[in-house]
Design a protein around this motif. Structure first.
Motif, PDB file in Angstrom:
ATOM      1  N   LEU A   9      72.797  63.550  32.660  1.00 35.03           N
ATOM      2  CA  LEU A   9      73.774  63.511  31.581  1.00 35.03           C
ATOM      3  C   LEU A   9      74.530  62.200  31.666  1.00 35.03           C
ATOM      4  CD1 LEU A   9      73.135  66.592  32.000  1.00 35.03           C
ATOM      5  CD2 LEU A   9      75.363  67.001  30.987  1.00 35.03           C
ATOM      6  N   HIS A  10      74.379  61.401  30.633  1.00 32.94           N
ATOM      7  CA  HIS A  10      75.041  60.100  30.558  1.00 32.94           C
ATOM      8  C   HIS A  10      75.845  60.042  29.270  1.00 32.94           C
ATOM      9  CE1 HIS A  10      75.901  55.889  30.826  1.00 32.94           C
ATOM     10  NE2 HIS A  10      75.247  55.649  29.698  1.00 32.94           N
ATOM     11  N   VAL A  11      77.144  59.829  29.409  1.00 28.86           N
ATOM     12  CA  VAL A  11      78.043  59.781  28.261  1.00 28.86           C
ATOM     13  C   VAL A  11      78.604  58.369  28.135  1.00 28.86           C
ATOM     14  CG1 VAL A  11      80.186  60.676  27.283  1.00 28.86           C
ATOM     15  CG2 VAL A  11      78.636  62.207  28.521  1.00 28.86           C
ATOM     16  N   ALA A  12      78.584  57.846  26.918  1.00 29.51           N
ATOM     17  CA  ALA A  12      79.196  56.552  26.607  1.00 29.51           C
ATOM     18  C   ALA A  12      79.959  56.706  25.299  1.00 29.51           C
ATOM     19  CB  ALA A  12      78.132  55.464  26.484  1.00 29.51           C
ATOM     20  N   ASP A  13      81.189  56.260  25.291  1.00 27.62           N
ATOM     21  CA  ASP A  13      82.037  56.341  24.088  1.00 27.62           C
ATOM     22  C   ASP A  13      82.083  57.745  23.508  1.00 27.62           C
ATOM     23  OD1 ASP A  13      82.592  53.573  24.242  1.00 27.62           O
ATOM     24  OD2 ASP A  13      80.711  53.134  23.204  1.00 27.62           O
ATOM     25  N   GLY A  14      82.140  58.753  24.388  1.00 29.91           N
ATOM     26  CA  GLY A  14      82.258  60.132  23.941  1.00 29.91           C
ATOM     27  C   GLY A  14      81.000  60.732  23.363  1.00 29.91           C
ATOM     28  N   LEU A  17      73.787  60.725  25.810  1.00 26.17           N
ATOM     29  CA  LEU A  17      72.459  60.131  25.650  1.00 26.17           C
ATOM     30  C   LEU A  17      71.404  61.225  25.533  1.00 26.17           C
ATOM     31  CD1 LEU A  17      70.561  57.634  25.731  1.00 26.17           C
ATOM     32  CD2 LEU A  17      70.495  57.942  28.222  1.00 26.17           C
ATOM     33  N   ALA A  18      70.554  61.106  24.526  1.00 28.87           N
ATOM     34  CA  ALA A  18      69.438  62.036  24.334  1.00 28.87           C
ATOM     35  C   ALA A  18      68.195  61.234  23.976  1.00 28.87           C
ATOM     36  CB  ALA A  18      69.766  63.038  23.230  1.00 28.87           C
ATOM     37  N   VAL A  19      67.043  61.840  24.188  1.00 28.78           N
ATOM     38  CA  VAL A  19      65.769  61.178  23.907  1.00 28.78           C
ATOM     39  C   VAL A  19      64.884  62.095  23.073  1.00 28.78           C
ATOM     40  CG1 VAL A  19      65.849  59.802  26.031  1.00 28.78           C
ATOM     41  CG2 VAL A  19      64.676  62.002  26.052  1.00 28.78           C
ATOM     42  N   ARG A  20      63.973  61.468  22.344  1.00 30.20           N
ATOM     43  CA  ARG A  20      62.952  62.228  21.610  1.00 30.20           C
ATOM     44  C   ARG A  20      61.597  61.846  22.200  1.00 30.20           C
ATOM     45  NH1 ARG A  20      63.660  64.521  16.877  1.00 30.20           N
ATOM     46  NH2 ARG A  20      65.144  62.947  16.181  1.00 30.20           N
ATOM     47  N   SER A  21      60.929  62.854  22.732  1.00 28.19           N
ATOM     48  CA  SER A  21      59.595  62.633  23.270  1.00 28.19           C
ATOM     49  C   SER A  21      58.576  62.652  22.143  1.00 28.19           C
ATOM     50  CB  SER A  21      59.241  63.720  24.288  1.00 28.19           C
ATOM     51  OG  SER A  21      60.083  63.629  25.405  1.00 28.19           O
ATOM     52  N   PHE A 104      72.567  58.208  21.142  1.00 25.60           N
ATOM     53  CA  PHE A 104      73.751  58.871  21.659  1.00 25.60           C
ATOM     54  C   PHE A 104      74.228  59.857  20.599  1.00 25.60           C
ATOM     55  CE2 PHE A 104      73.489  55.245  24.385  1.00 25.60           C
ATOM     56  CZ  PHE A 104      73.975  55.711  25.604  1.00 25.60           C
ATOM     57  N   VAL A 105      74.435  61.114  21.006  1.00 23.96           N
ATOM     58  CA  VAL A 105      74.816  62.163  20.079  1.00 23.96           C
ATOM     59  C   VAL A 105      76.243  62.633  20.333  1.00 23.96           C
ATOM     60  CG1 VAL A 105      72.446  62.932  19.694  1.00 23.96           C
ATOM     61  CG2 VAL A 105      73.776  63.976  21.498  1.00 23.96           C
ATOM     62  N   GLY A 106      76.931  62.883  19.238  1.00 26.46           N
ATOM     63  CA  GLY A 106      78.275  63.436  19.292  1.00 26.46           C
ATOM     64  C   GLY A 106      78.256  64.881  18.820  1.00 26.46           C
ATOM     65  N   ARG A 107      79.422  65.459  18.726  1.00 28.62           N
ATOM     66  CA  ARG A 107      79.528  66.867  18.308  1.00 28.62           C
ATOM     67  C   ARG A 107      78.838  67.125  16.965  1.00 28.62           C
ATOM     68  NH1 ARG A 107      82.952  69.038  21.989  1.00 28.62           N
ATOM     69  NH2 ARG A 107      84.442  67.624  22.950  1.00 28.62           N
ATOM     70  N   GLU A 108      78.916  66.149  16.065  1.00 26.14           N
ATOM     71  CA  GLU A 108      78.314  66.337  14.742  1.00 26.14           C
ATOM     72  C   GLU A 108      76.782  66.342  14.789  1.00 26.14           C
ATOM     73  OE1 GLU A 108      78.662  61.913  15.397  1.00 26.14           O
ATOM     74  OE2 GLU A 108      79.883  63.668  15.868  1.00 26.14           O
ATOM     75  N   ASP A 109      76.204  65.908  15.904  1.00 26.35           N
ATOM     76  CA  ASP A 109      74.746  65.835  16.058  1.00 26.35           C
ATOM     77  C   ASP A 109      74.181  66.942  16.948  1.00 26.35           C
ATOM     78  OD1 ASP A 109      74.662  63.268  14.709  1.00 26.35           O
ATOM     79  OD2 ASP A 109      75.459  62.408  16.570  1.00 26.35           O
TER      80      ASP A 109
END
Length: 130
Positions: A9-14, A17-21, A104-109
């Motif tokens: 779990l890596h967070v930047a600017d709130g 980080l997520a990936v799509r395989s 990078f995903v936020g609450r809206e994502d």
């Protein structure tokens, strides 16, 4: 049956980080299955390097928690057991190996995340990382 995985779990600017395989419709967290005999550190560092080209910092490596959620796109498994870790890192994030994109995903994502990754997102929020 549970699929046992590790995730970074890596967070930047709130934002997390997520990936799509390749071939997947939802986003996942960097990480994956352990190879036989691997401990958490070995598995997570191998997976993160293979997927996004980073080296993790062992001195700051910490377990955040373990979540269990419905498996997505894993026909052999009903649930995922995901051990979640945080750590500093070295290098620039790049999509590599089986990963086609990172974001990078936020609450809206949150709805873009696979169920276990969404549960890990909530875990990060509970720990004040988001």
């Amino acid at each position: 049956m549970d699929l046992d995985v590790v995730a970074w779990l890596h967070v930047a600017d709130g934002r997390l980080l997520a990936v799509r395989s390749r071939g997947r419709d939802l986003l996942y967290l960097p990480g994956g299955k352990r190879e036989p005999g691997e401990d958490d550190w070995t598995a997570i560092t191998r997976e993160v390097h293979e997927e996004i080209g980073l080296e993790l910092d062992e001195a700051s490596f910490q377990k955040l928690g373990v979540i269990r959620a419905a498996a997505h796109d894993q026909p052999r498994y009903s649930h995922v057991r995901m051990a979640c870790f945080t750590s500093g890192h070295y290098g620039e994030i790049t999509a590599a190996g089986e990963v086609d994109e990172f974001r990078f995903v936020g609450r809206e994502d949150r709805a873009l995340l696979a169920p276990a990754s969404a549960a890990a997102f909530d875990l990060a929020a509970e720990h004040g990382l988001l």
